[in-house]
Design an enzyme around this catalytic site. Sequence first.
Site, short mmCIF file in Angstrom:
data_model
loop_
_atom_site.label_atom_id
_atom_site.label_comp_id
_atom_site.label_asym_id
_atom_site.label_seq_id
_atom_site.Cartn_x
_atom_site.Cartn_y
_atom_site.Cartn_z
N ASN A 164 14.15 20.96 16.56
CA ASN A 164 13.15 20.18 17.28
C ASN A 164 11.77 20.84 17.33
O ASN A 164 10.76 20.15 17.42
CB ASN A 164 13.59 19.97 18.74
CG ASN A 164 14.68 18.93 18.83
OD1 ASN A 164 14.62 17.89 18.18
ND2 ASN A 164 15.69 19.20 19.63
N MET B 151 9.52 22.10 15.59
CA MET B 151 8.35 21.91 14.73
C MET B 151 7.91 20.45 14.63
O MET B 151 7.04 20.11 13.84
CB MET B 151 8.63 22.49 13.34
CG MET B 151 8.76 24.03 13.39
SD MET B 151 9.12 24.80 11.81
CE MET B 151 7.52 24.74 11.00
N LYS B 152 8.54 19.60 15.45
CA LYS B 152 8.16 18.17 15.42
C LYS B 152 6.84 17.93 16.15
O LYS B 152 6.43 18.75 16.98
CB LYS B 152 9.28 17.34 16.08
CG LYS B 152 10.56 17.37 15.27
CD LYS B 152 11.74 16.74 16.01
CE LYS B 152 13.00 16.82 15.16
NZ LYS B 152 14.22 16.43 15.89
N HIS C 258 10.46 21.06 9.49
CA HIS C 258 10.99 19.74 9.83
C HIS C 258 10.31 19.29 11.11
O HIS C 258 10.58 19.88 12.14
CB HIS C 258 12.50 19.80 10.00
CG HIS C 258 13.12 18.53 10.46
ND1 HIS C 258 13.39 17.49 9.59
CD2 HIS C 258 13.51 18.10 11.68
CE1 HIS C 258 13.94 16.49 10.26
NE2 HIS C 258 14.02 16.83 11.53
N GLU D 83 12.50 9.60 7.49
CA GLU D 83 13.06 8.31 7.91
C GLU D 83 12.04 7.17 7.88
O GLU D 83 11.94 6.40 8.83
CB GLU D 83 13.72 8.45 9.29
CG GLU D 83 14.79 9.53 9.30
CD GLU D 83 15.41 9.79 10.66
OE1 GLU D 83 15.14 9.04 11.62
OE2 GLU D 83 16.18 10.76 10.77
N GLU E 235 20.69 18.08 6.51
CA GLU E 235 21.16 18.03 7.91
C GLU E 235 22.67 17.80 7.95
O GLU E 235 23.17 16.97 8.71
CB GLU E 235 20.46 16.89 8.67
CG GLU E 235 18.95 16.95 8.61
CD GLU E 235 18.25 15.88 9.44
OE1 GLU E 235 18.91 15.22 10.26
OE2 GLU E 235 17.04 15.71 9.25
N TRP F 277 23.34 20.77 10.14
CA TRP F 277 22.59 20.37 11.35
C TRP F 277 23.29 20.98 12.57
O TRP F 277 24.03 20.33 13.29
CB TRP F 277 22.44 18.85 11.44
CG TRP F 277 21.21 18.49 12.22
CD1 TRP F 277 21.13 17.83 13.41
CD2 TRP F 277 19.86 18.81 11.86
NE1 TRP F 277 19.82 17.73 13.81
CE2 TRP F 277 19.02 18.32 12.88
CE3 TRP F 277 19.27 19.47 10.78
CZ2 TRP F 277 17.62 18.47 12.85
CZ3 TRP F 277 17.87 19.62 10.75
CH2 TRP F 277 17.08 19.12 11.77
O1 9MR Z 1 19.22 17.15 16.64
C1 9MR Z 1 17.98 16.62 17.10
C2 9MR Z 1 18.08 16.29 18.58
O2 9MR Z 1 18.30 17.48 19.32
C3 9MR Z 1 16.78 15.63 19.04
O3 9MR Z 1 16.91 15.21 20.38
C4 9MR Z 1 16.47 14.43 18.14
C5 9MR Z 1 15.11 13.82 18.49
O4 9MR Z 1 14.05 14.69 18.21
O5 9MR Z 1 16.44 14.81 16.80
C6 9MR Z 1 17.65 15.36 16.32
O6 9MR Z 1 17.53 15.67 14.96
C7 9MR Z 1 17.36 14.57 14.09
C8 9MR Z 1 16.44 15.00 12.97
O7 9MR Z 1 15.24 15.50 13.50
C9 9MR Z 1 16.19 13.88 12.01
N1 9MR Z 1 17.41 13.34 11.52
C10 9MR Z 1 18.41 12.96 12.50
C11 9MR Z 1 18.67 14.14 13.43
C12 9MR Z 1 19.75 13.81 14.44
O8 9MR Z 1 19.32 12.77 15.29
#
Ligand code: 9MR
Length: 359
Positions: free
Chosen positions: A70, A72-73, A106, A156, A263, A319
């Site tokens: 999370n 680096m989002k 990511h 996505e 992932e 993941w």
């Molecule tokens: O695992 C991540 C979760 O902890 C977060 O709450 C969520 C929202 O930011 O994102 C999850 O990771 C996602 C990834 O960034 C993109 N692909 C799907 C992953 C699982 O939802």
Amino acid sequence: MKVVIWAVFLGVLVSGCYSVLDESPHISERSLRKTANFPIGTSLRFLPFIVDQRLKALHEHHFDSYTAGNDMKMHRVMPFDNEFNFQTVDAIVAYTQQNDQRLFGHNLIWHSSTPKWVVEKARKDPQWLANFMREYIHAYVGRYKGLVHGWDVVNEGINTHGGGYRTDSIWYEILGEKYIEQAFHYAHEADPDAVLFYNDFNTERDMAKFDFMLSMVKDLQARGVPISGIGFQMHIRMDIPDEVIAETLQKAADTGLQIHLSEVDVIFNTHNDSKGGGVENFTVLTPEMRAAQREKYKNLVRMYREIVPKKQQYGITFWGFNDRDTWIKKFFAMIDWPTLYDEDLQAKPALLGVLEGLD
Ligand code: 9MR
């Protein structure tokens, strides 16, 4: 003041002289990173990871690539209007450099991690969004030039099911499909050596979605857009046929691009891709299920090695690597056992399956 305290706290943690939780465990399993001849990664949340000695020991033993689950989002690095907060990312960079690990970024543009303030501002002023995207990517990728090895540039961007661009995205709504190629251009301008991915889920099994992605990617390649790779998130289920995965991997590899299984996890229960949605068919993990999951992991890794040419193997990233911290349970509100280590951080047969696949 708050900023200074946080920076000092992270600095102390990263310097390694702070130990809060368990002592390092003895790890008898063979190391994934030493067995593989391509990078092996996992996603992590920097906190609490960095203060958990058991997680750190397992991570250093098995993985040579780090993906922030999370941290680096966009909603984390720019939570407030035009104010970057790079403290955690700086700490992650320091940690991965110290441990000689590849850092994978990511992600840059994802509808789901776009902060509310961006959405609101964009609706009022569409031109602002176009400028913001350029400045955001230039500043972020530029700051970590040479330090972040590759990026999920767009995450996505295609509808959850079937083909077509994702319409429930502010980026598509305001900028149209052009935002995708623009994001790649900006990232490339900021760091010409970074490996740039389009990343999505279910593309290994939803053929309509896969076909749409493939033609989008081929079109980007044909027009000289600097895309270097395809990320298959690979959140799979035990009953997704290996033959289907093999077919999509093959077609993706035929593009000549880097292929990242970005992932990976393998669940038993049936989720329906929406938060809290799915059917909980299994509530207990039996020895037979553990053995079947070992086989599934082995086959996946074998397919990756056999189908994707060596020079296109960007690596396999899990993941999360333990059933205690997996996102699956929280997100789908159901029990499951998707990863390589169990709730008590003990190795599962799944880990042996990955090792067998790597042998
Ligand atoms: O695992 C991540 C979760 O902890 C977060 O709450 C969520 C929202 O930011 O994102 C999850 O990771 C996602 C990834 O960034 C993109 N692909 C799907 C992953 C699982 O939802």
